[in-house]
Design an enzyme around this catalytic site. Sequence first.
Site, PDB file in Angstrom:
ATOM      1  N   TYR A  66     -16.337 -23.656   2.631  1.00  0.00           N
ATOM      2  CA  TYR A  66     -15.022 -23.945   3.208  1.00  0.00           C
ATOM      3  C   TYR A  66     -14.574 -25.369   2.912  1.00  0.00           C
ATOM      4  O   TYR A  66     -13.375 -25.635   2.774  1.00  0.00           O
ATOM      5  CB  TYR A  66     -15.006 -23.661   4.717  1.00  0.00           C
ATOM      6  CG  TYR A  66     -14.697 -22.202   4.982  1.00  0.00           C
ATOM      7  CD1 TYR A  66     -13.388 -21.737   4.962  1.00  0.00           C
ATOM      8  CD2 TYR A  66     -15.715 -21.285   5.192  1.00  0.00           C
ATOM      9  CE1 TYR A  66     -13.093 -20.404   5.161  1.00  0.00           C
ATOM     10  CE2 TYR A  66     -15.433 -19.947   5.397  1.00  0.00           C
ATOM     11  CZ  TYR A  66     -14.116 -19.509   5.382  1.00  0.00           C
ATOM     12  OH  TYR A  66     -13.825 -18.189   5.566  1.00  0.00           O
ATOM     13  N   HIS A 122      -4.068 -16.573  10.228  1.00  0.00           N
ATOM     14  CA  HIS A 122      -5.516 -16.731  10.052  1.00  0.00           C
ATOM     15  C   HIS A 122      -5.983 -18.177  10.232  1.00  0.00           C
ATOM     16  O   HIS A 122      -7.060 -18.531   9.775  1.00  0.00           O
ATOM     17  CB  HIS A 122      -5.942 -16.197   8.675  1.00  0.00           C
ATOM     18  CG  HIS A 122      -5.839 -14.705   8.555  1.00  0.00           C
ATOM     19  ND1 HIS A 122      -6.015 -14.013   7.375  1.00  0.00           N
ATOM     20  CD2 HIS A 122      -5.586 -13.760   9.491  1.00  0.00           C
ATOM     21  CE1 HIS A 122      -5.869 -12.712   7.591  1.00  0.00           C
ATOM     22  NE2 HIS A 122      -5.602 -12.535   8.862  1.00  0.00           N
ATOM     23  N   GLY A 190       2.574 -11.260  -2.175  1.00  0.00           N
ATOM     24  CA  GLY A 190       1.285 -11.763  -2.636  1.00  0.00           C
ATOM     25  C   GLY A 190       0.120 -11.464  -1.712  1.00  0.00           C
ATOM     26  O   GLY A 190      -0.789 -12.270  -1.587  1.00  0.00           O
ATOM     27  N   ALA A 232       4.981 -14.272  -7.807  1.00  0.00           N
ATOM     28  CA  ALA A 232       5.866 -14.739  -6.737  1.00  0.00           C
ATOM     29  C   ALA A 232       6.646 -15.977  -7.157  1.00  0.00           C
ATOM     30  O   ALA A 232       7.812 -16.144  -6.773  1.00  0.00           O
ATOM     31  CB  ALA A 232       5.037 -15.030  -5.485  1.00  0.00           C
TER      32      ALA A 232
HETATM   33  P1  OAD Z   1      -6.055 -10.796  -1.627  1.00  0.00           P
HETATM   34  O1  OAD Z   1      -6.895 -11.591  -2.578  1.00  0.00           O
HETATM   35  O2  OAD Z   1      -6.656  -9.616  -0.974  1.00  0.00           O
HETATM   36  O3  OAD Z   1      -4.754 -10.272  -2.382  1.00  0.00           O
HETATM   37  C1  OAD Z   1      -3.978 -11.100  -3.205  1.00  0.00           C
HETATM   38  C2  OAD Z   1      -2.766 -10.289  -3.631  1.00  0.00           C
HETATM   39  O4  OAD Z   1      -1.923 -11.156  -4.348  1.00  0.00           O
HETATM   40  C3  OAD Z   1      -3.076  -9.098  -4.543  1.00  0.00           C
HETATM   41  O5  OAD Z   1      -2.334  -7.966  -4.084  1.00  0.00           O
HETATM   42  C4  OAD Z   1      -2.584  -9.547  -5.918  1.00  0.00           C
HETATM   43  O6  OAD Z   1      -2.087  -8.463  -6.683  1.00  0.00           O
HETATM   44  C5  OAD Z   1      -1.472 -10.482  -5.520  1.00  0.00           C
HETATM   45  N1  OAD Z   1      -1.177 -11.549  -6.478  1.00  0.00           N
HETATM   46  C6  OAD Z   1      -2.039 -12.266  -7.243  1.00  0.00           C
HETATM   47  N2  OAD Z   1      -1.393 -13.216  -7.935  1.00  0.00           N
HETATM   48  C7  OAD Z   1      -0.082 -13.107  -7.583  1.00  0.00           C
HETATM   49  C8  OAD Z   1       1.093 -13.814  -7.944  1.00  0.00           C
HETATM   50  N3  OAD Z   1       1.067 -14.831  -8.804  1.00  0.00           N
HETATM   51  N4  OAD Z   1       2.268 -13.423  -7.383  1.00  0.00           N
HETATM   52  C9  OAD Z   1       2.319 -12.402  -6.506  1.00  0.00           C
HETATM   53  N5  OAD Z   1       1.237 -11.695  -6.127  1.00  0.00           N
HETATM   54  C10 OAD Z   1       0.060 -12.040  -6.660  1.00  0.00           C
HETATM   55  O7  OAD Z   1      -5.467 -11.833  -0.578  1.00  0.00           O
HETATM   56  P2  OAD Z   1      -4.810 -11.552   0.840  1.00  0.00           P
HETATM   57  O8  OAD Z   1      -4.039 -10.294   0.840  1.00  0.00           O
HETATM   58  O9  OAD Z   1      -4.152 -12.802   1.269  1.00  0.00           O
HETATM   59  O10 OAD Z   1      -8.773 -13.156   5.434  1.00  0.00           O
HETATM   60  O11 OAD Z   1      -6.099 -11.340   1.711  1.00  0.00           O
HETATM   61  C11 OAD Z   1      -5.926 -11.090   3.064  1.00  0.00           C
HETATM   62  C12 OAD Z   1      -7.041 -11.704   3.838  1.00  0.00           C
HETATM   63  O12 OAD Z   1      -8.291 -11.235   3.342  1.00  0.00           O
HETATM   64  C13 OAD Z   1      -7.167 -13.216   3.692  1.00  0.00           C
HETATM   65  O13 OAD Z   1      -6.325 -13.915   4.578  1.00  0.00           O
HETATM   66  C14 OAD Z   1      -8.586 -13.428   4.033  1.00  0.00           C
HETATM   67  C15 OAD Z   1      -9.171 -12.377   3.158  1.00  0.00           C
HETATM   68  O14 OAD Z   1     -10.432 -12.038   3.391  1.00  0.00           O
HETATM   69  C16 OAD Z   1      -9.744 -13.766   6.099  1.00  0.00           C
HETATM   70  O15 OAD Z   1     -10.428 -14.642   5.616  1.00  0.00           O
HETATM   71  C17 OAD Z   1      -9.885 -13.268   7.502  1.00  0.00           C
END
Ligand code: OAD
Length: 248
Positions: A66, A122, A190, A232
Amino acid sequence: MDDLEAVAAAVRVARGVVVLTGAGVSAESGLPTFRGDGGLWRGHDPMRLATPEAFDLDPALVSEWYDLRRMAAEAAEPNAAHVAMAELERHVVAADGRFALLTQNVDRLHQRAGSERVVELHGSLLVWRDHRSGRRVTPEPTPFQTHPLPGPDGGWLRPDVVWFGEYLSEAALAAAASALTWCDLFLVVGTSAVVYPAAGLVGRAAAAGAVTVEVNVAATPAHVDHRLAGPAAVVLPRLVEAAFGNVA
Ligand code: OAD
């Protein structure tokens, strides 16, 4: 009318805009996503480090991971997606509309880009807390000298983020629930839309009658009215420009 124009038209008439963001928004600031191709860190699955069990088992390892992410967030700059969302907020608020940005990101880049109505679902990487007392501290923006660091009340310092198996704060949940009562346009940007309760918000917004829009480089399981495919940092400035004609 293509989807961008249709969404821009919906943005223009919306009285209440809610945006839900995830790690994809910060990808173009150089911060890795969780489920992308980032892979393992020293042989560890990041998903398994984001748990209270991992911290109990090896607080030094979790603290170090972290702290590296904290330093990366401090060194990163907001990108055009963060800036466009702050611009969107200013336009909506200037027209007496309501706005909320619900983020799963813990990097504070939205605030640094100028967003004001941010709900950190979060928590934040830049704030840490004593794992026994819960007392919060904001460490200097320099790497910790040892891991884990002792907290102010005899425990170890842990990041003030929500780990798997932990609850979101009451305040964050209440802010999200309240936003759904007045939202008529819900943008989900995203995020892989698989981690609850954040992932459930888009369905709840749709059920409450909001127009729903996804901005992502890939389609996700979210059911939405419109999908704007692409990074994005490209799509959001275009959307704000199509809706309001200028991006600062
Ligand atoms: P993820 O890593 O699960 O998902 C990232 C998303 O962003 C995916 O759907 C990609 O397709 C998309 N993506 C990547 N690059 C992009 C770009 N340049 N423009 C637009 N979209 C893009 O991340 P989160 O959904 O944020 O929680 O994950 C949710 C939670 O899971 C996080 O907050 C964290 C993680 O474990 C905790 O730590 C509790």
